[in-house]
Design a protein around this motif. Structure first.
Motif, PDB file in Angstrom:
ATOM      1  N   SER A  82       0.851  -1.185   0.000  1.00 32.59           N
ATOM      2  CA  SER A  82       0.000   0.000   0.000  1.00 32.59           C
ATOM      3  C   SER A  82       0.885   1.232   0.000  1.00 32.59           C
ATOM      4  O   SER A  82       2.112   1.144   0.044  1.00 32.59           O
ATOM      5  N   ASP A  83       0.242   2.403  -0.042  1.00 34.66           N
ATOM      6  CA  ASP A  83       0.998   3.642   0.045  1.00 34.66           C
ATOM      7  C   ASP A  83       0.265   4.602   0.971  1.00 34.66           C
ATOM      8  O   ASP A  83      -0.729   4.234   1.610  1.00 34.66           O
ATOM      9  N   VAL A  84       0.749   5.841   1.051  1.00 34.45           N
ATOM     10  CA  VAL A  84       0.194   6.789   2.018  1.00 34.45           C
ATOM     11  C   VAL A  84      -1.217   7.243   1.658  1.00 34.45           C
ATOM     12  O   VAL A  84      -1.866   7.925   2.444  1.00 34.45           O
ATOM     13  N   HIS A  85      -1.713   6.880   0.486  1.00 30.34           N
ATOM     14  CA  HIS A  85      -3.060   7.275   0.069  1.00 30.34           C
ATOM     15  C   HIS A  85      -4.099   6.179   0.326  1.00 30.34           C
ATOM     16  O   HIS A  85      -5.291   6.406   0.137  1.00 30.34           O
ATOM     17  N   THR A  86      -3.682   4.995   0.743  1.00 27.24           N
ATOM     18  CA  THR A  86      -4.588   3.860   0.880  1.00 27.24           C
ATOM     19  C   THR A  86      -5.487   4.006   2.098  1.00 27.24           C
ATOM     20  O   THR A  86      -5.008   4.143   3.226  1.00 27.24           O
ATOM     21  N   ALA A  87      -6.786   3.955   1.885  1.00 29.30           N
ATOM     22  CA  ALA A  87      -7.771   4.033   2.967  1.00 29.30           C
ATOM     23  C   ALA A  87      -8.362   2.649   3.224  1.00 29.30           C
ATOM     24  O   ALA A  87      -8.106   1.683   2.498  1.00 29.30           O
ATOM     25  N   ALA A  88      -9.190   2.563   4.272  1.00 29.53           N
ATOM     26  CA  ALA A  88      -9.672   1.259   4.733  1.00 29.53           C
ATOM     27  C   ALA A  88     -10.542   0.548   3.712  1.00 29.53           C
ATOM     28  O   ALA A  88     -10.507  -0.687   3.608  1.00 29.53           O
ATOM     29  N   ASP A  89     -11.349   1.284   2.939  1.00 30.88           N
ATOM     30  CA  ASP A  89     -12.208   0.614   1.968  1.00 30.88           C
ATOM     31  C   ASP A  89     -11.382  -0.045   0.864  1.00 30.88           C
ATOM     32  O   ASP A  89     -11.720  -1.138   0.382  1.00 30.88           O
ATOM     33  N   GLU A  90     -10.268   0.583   0.483  1.00 28.97           N
ATOM     34  CA  GLU A  90      -9.388  -0.027  -0.516  1.00 28.97           C
ATOM     35  C   GLU A  90      -8.688  -1.250   0.059  1.00 28.97           C
ATOM     36  O   GLU A  90      -8.512  -2.261  -0.625  1.00 28.97           O
ATOM     37  N   THR A  91      -8.291  -1.176   1.326  1.00 30.42           N
ATOM     38  CA  THR A  91      -7.675  -2.336   1.979  1.00 30.42           C
ATOM     39  C   THR A  91      -8.636  -3.521   2.010  1.00 30.42           C
ATOM     40  O   THR A  91      -8.238  -4.666   1.787  1.00 30.42           O
ATOM     41  N   LEU A  92      -9.902  -3.252   2.266  1.00 30.32           N
ATOM     42  CA  LEU A  92     -10.900  -4.325   2.288  1.00 30.32           C
ATOM     43  C   LEU A  92     -11.001  -5.004   0.927  1.00 30.32           C
ATOM     44  O   LEU A  92     -11.147  -6.230   0.841  1.00 30.32           O
ATOM     45  N   LEU A  93     -10.911  -4.226  -0.145  1.00 28.68           N
ATOM     46  CA  LEU A  93     -10.988  -4.797  -1.489  1.00 28.68           C
ATOM     47  C   LEU A  93      -9.715  -5.557  -1.849  1.00 28.68           C
ATOM     48  O   LEU A  93      -9.769  -6.639  -2.435  1.00 28.68           O
ATOM     49  N   ARG A  94      -8.569  -4.998  -1.508  1.00 29.10           N
ATOM     50  CA  ARG A  94      -7.287  -5.623  -1.869  1.00 29.10           C
ATOM     51  C   ARG A  94      -6.990  -6.850  -1.026  1.00 29.10           C
ATOM     52  O   ARG A  94      -6.293  -7.764  -1.460  1.00 29.10           O
ATOM     53  N   ARG A  95      -7.444  -6.829   0.233  1.00 26.42           N
ATOM     54  CA  ARG A  95      -7.176  -7.905   1.198  1.00 26.42           C
ATOM     55  C   ARG A  95      -5.685  -8.034   1.492  1.00 26.42           C
ATOM     56  O   ARG A  95      -5.223  -9.119   1.882  1.00 26.42           O
ATOM     57  N   THR A  96      -4.912  -6.976   1.311  1.00 25.72           N
ATOM     58  CA  THR A  96      -3.510  -6.923   1.717  1.00 25.72           C
ATOM     59  C   THR A  96      -3.222  -5.537   2.288  1.00 25.72           C
ATOM     60  O   THR A  96      -3.943  -4.576   2.000  1.00 25.72           O
ATOM     61  N   GLY A  97      -2.165  -5.435   3.081  1.00 15.81           N
ATOM     62  CA  GLY A  97      -1.782  -4.145   3.613  1.00 15.81           C
ATOM     63  C   GLY A  97      -0.652  -4.285   4.618  1.00 15.81           C
ATOM     64  O   GLY A  97      -0.167  -5.384   4.887  1.00 15.81           O
ATOM     65  N   VAL A  98      -0.237  -3.140   5.150  1.00 17.24           N
ATOM     66  CA  VAL A  98       0.756  -3.125   6.224  1.00 17.24           C
ATOM     67  C   VAL A  98       0.032  -2.750   7.510  1.00 17.24           C
ATOM     68  O   VAL A  98      -1.197  -2.658   7.545  1.00 17.24           O
ATOM     69  N   CYS A  99       0.773  -2.534   8.577  1.00 10.78           N
ATOM     70  CA  CYS A  99       0.134  -2.387   9.889  1.00 10.78           C
ATOM     71  C   CYS A  99      -0.869  -1.245   9.911  1.00 10.78           C
ATOM     72  O   CYS A  99      -1.959  -1.371  10.478  1.00 10.78           O
ATOM     73  N   ARG A 100      -0.544  -0.117   9.277  1.00 12.28           N
ATOM     74  CA  ARG A 100      -1.477   1.016   9.303  1.00 12.28           C
ATOM     75  C   ARG A 100      -2.768   0.678   8.567  1.00 12.28           C
ATOM     76  O   ARG A 100      -3.853   1.135   8.955  1.00 12.28           O
ATOM     77  N   ASP A 101      -2.687  -0.149   7.509  1.00  9.77           N
ATOM     78  CA  ASP A 101      -3.883  -0.516   6.750  1.00  9.77           C
ATOM     79  C   ASP A 101      -4.794  -1.429   7.551  1.00  9.77           C
ATOM     80  O   ASP A 101      -6.018  -1.251   7.563  1.00  9.77           O
ATOM     81  N   LEU A 102      -4.207  -2.423   8.223  1.00  5.21           N
ATOM     82  CA  LEU A 102      -5.010  -3.317   9.050  1.00  5.21           C
ATOM     83  C   LEU A 102      -5.612  -2.557  10.228  1.00  5.21           C
ATOM     84  O   LEU A 102      -6.754  -2.819  10.635  1.00  5.21           O
ATOM     85  N   ALA A 103      -4.860  -1.597  10.767  1.00  2.00           N
ATOM     86  CA  ALA A 103      -5.394  -0.778  11.854  1.00  2.00           C
ATOM     87  C   ALA A 103      -6.530   0.107  11.355  1.00  2.00           C
ATOM     88  O   ALA A 103      -7.565   0.249  12.028  1.00  2.00           O
ATOM     89  N   HIS A 104      -6.358   0.709  10.170  1.00  2.00           N
ATOM     90  CA  HIS A 104      -7.428   1.539   9.615  1.00  2.00           C
ATOM     91  C   HIS A 104      -8.710   0.731   9.424  1.00  2.00           C
ATOM     92  O   HIS A 104      -9.813   1.194   9.745  1.00  2.00           O
ATOM     93  N   LEU A 105      -8.592  -0.472   8.877  1.00  2.00           N
ATOM     94  CA  LEU A 105      -9.781  -1.285   8.629  1.00  2.00           C
ATOM     95  C   LEU A 105     -10.438  -1.706   9.937  1.00  2.00           C
ATOM     96  O   LEU A 105     -11.676  -1.672  10.072  1.00  2.00           O
ATOM     97  N   THR A 106      -9.641  -2.094  10.928  1.00  2.00           N
ATOM     98  CA  THR A 106     -10.190  -2.464  12.226  1.00  2.00           C
ATOM     99  C   THR A 106     -10.950  -1.305  12.846  1.00  2.00           C
ATOM    100  O   THR A 106     -12.094  -1.454  13.304  1.00  2.00           O
ATOM    101  N   ALA A 107     -10.335  -0.130  12.851  1.00  2.00           N
ATOM    102  CA  ALA A 107     -10.979   1.046  13.436  1.00  2.00           C
ATOM    103  C   ALA A 107     -12.244   1.427  12.669  1.00  2.00           C
ATOM    104  O   ALA A 107     -13.255   1.810  13.268  1.00  2.00           O
ATOM    105  N   THR A 108     -12.199   1.317  11.351  1.00  2.00           N
ATOM    106  CA  THR A 108     -13.349   1.692  10.527  1.00  2.00           C
ATOM    107  C   THR A 108     -14.542   0.792  10.800  1.00  2.00           C
ATOM    108  O   THR A 108     -15.681   1.266  10.961  1.00  2.00           O
ATOM    109  N   LEU A 109     -14.325  -0.511  10.842  1.00  2.00           N
ATOM    110  CA  LEU A 109     -15.419  -1.439  11.111  1.00  2.00           C
ATOM    111  C   LEU A 109     -15.997  -1.208  12.499  1.00  2.00           C
ATOM    112  O   LEU A 109     -17.228  -1.245  12.686  1.00  2.00           O
ATOM    113  N   LEU A 110     -15.142  -0.956  13.482  1.00  2.00           N
ATOM    114  CA  LEU A 110     -15.631  -0.695  14.836  1.00  2.00           C
ATOM    115  C   LEU A 110     -16.454   0.591  14.880  1.00  2.00           C
ATOM    116  O   LEU A 110     -17.543   0.627  15.473  1.00  2.00           O
ATOM    117  N   ARG A 111     -15.968   1.644  14.249  1.00  2.00           N
ATOM    118  CA  ARG A 111     -16.722   2.903  14.231  1.00  2.00           C
ATOM    119  C   ARG A 111     -18.068   2.718  13.526  1.00  2.00           C
ATOM    120  O   ARG A 111     -19.077   3.328  13.920  1.00  2.00           O
TER     121      ARG A 111
END
Length: 262
Positions: free
Chosen positions: A150-179
């Motif tokens: 991923s890169d600095v522009h990747t948001a949680a919805d893109e991570t969900l589609l790609r199903r890959t990421g680094v720590c910030r991406d997995l954290a973004h997706l976790t936080a997004t689903l919880l919110r």
């Protein structure tokens, strides 16, 4: 009680006047106590505003040009965390007002966009504190940690589609689903014991109605050995470095070791 030594060594070359705002110092946070620390900077003037309301302790460097070197070390005590997965989570209508902002969408955590997805995945789950772990485990099981994916522009919805990421991406997706489920969640930048390769780590804190709980969907480091540096809505708030001007990063080394309590 866990006692850790943390350190960060960072080097830049300033090819002209440049400024950097850095978040590398251990935060003032519940459950962690900074016993001693040392910050040494060569080649730049340092501005220290002290602790901000969120507990982070940034510094600003101003360099005229040439090499800039920073070395930070600290010894930190971490209190043992206790979690109960049976407690009932408060509804949105019962949340304290100071927790409400942590349920809102942000740049990298589009909770409004992923609301229907969260409802399909977790809408039938009991609304207890166990839901926090359920969401974290789902992200771990369905999104692969892949360095450089991923890169600095990747948001949680893109991570969900790609199903890959680094720590910030997995954290973004976790936080997004919880919110999306009206659970207050925020990102945390931290020092992490046993993280390979050693680096600054991004995880999530979610509120169970009683207190904040650390969650790490990568499972790359024990959450009870994380030293908080900064908290915020998403990675934009917890970045370890934000620069302006011709400042070239030459070297970054992060280390965390356990210490005997003596």
């Amino acid at each position: 009680m866990t006692r850790l030594h943390v350190s960060a060594q960072i080097g830049w070359t300033a090819e002209g006047p440049a400024t950097a705002v850095l978040q590398v110092r251990a935060a003032e946070a519940a459950g962690q106590t900074v016993l001693d620390e040392r910050l040494e900077v060569d080649g730049a003037d340092v501005e220290d505003p002290g602790a901000l309301p969120n507990g982070s302790r940034p510094v600003r460097l101003r360099a005229a040009g040439g090499p800039v070197r920073l070395h930070y070390t600290a010894t930190v005590d971490l209190a043992e965390a206790h979690a109960d997965g049976t407690d009932q989570l408060p509804s949105f209508g019962d949340l304290d007002f100071d927790l409400l902002p942590w349920t809102l969408p942000s740049r990298y955590c589009p909770a409004d966009v992923l609301g229907p997805t969260a409802e399909v995945l977790f809408g039938d789950a009991p609304r207890t504190a166990a839901l926090l772990e359920q969401v974290r485990a789902w992200v771990h099981d369905h999104v692969a940690y892949v360095s450089g994916s991923s890169d600095v522009h990747t948001a949680a919805d893109e991570t969900l589609l790609r199903r890959t990421g680094v720590c910030r991406d997995l954290a973004h997706l976790t936080a997004t689903l919880l919110r999306s489920l009206d659970v207050p969640a925020r990102l945390v930048g931290a020092y992490a014991l046993d993280l390979e390769p050693p680096d600054f780590h991004a995880v999530v804190e979610a509120h169970d109605g009683t207190g904040w709980r650390l969650l790490d969907a990568t499972e790359l480091a024990p959450v009870d050995t994380l030293v908080r540096i900064a908290t915020g809505r998403d990675a934009a708030d917890i970045a370890w470095g934000t620069t302006e001007g011709p400042l070239q990063l030459d070297h970054l080394e992060v280390a965390v070791t356990a210490a005997d309590e003596g």
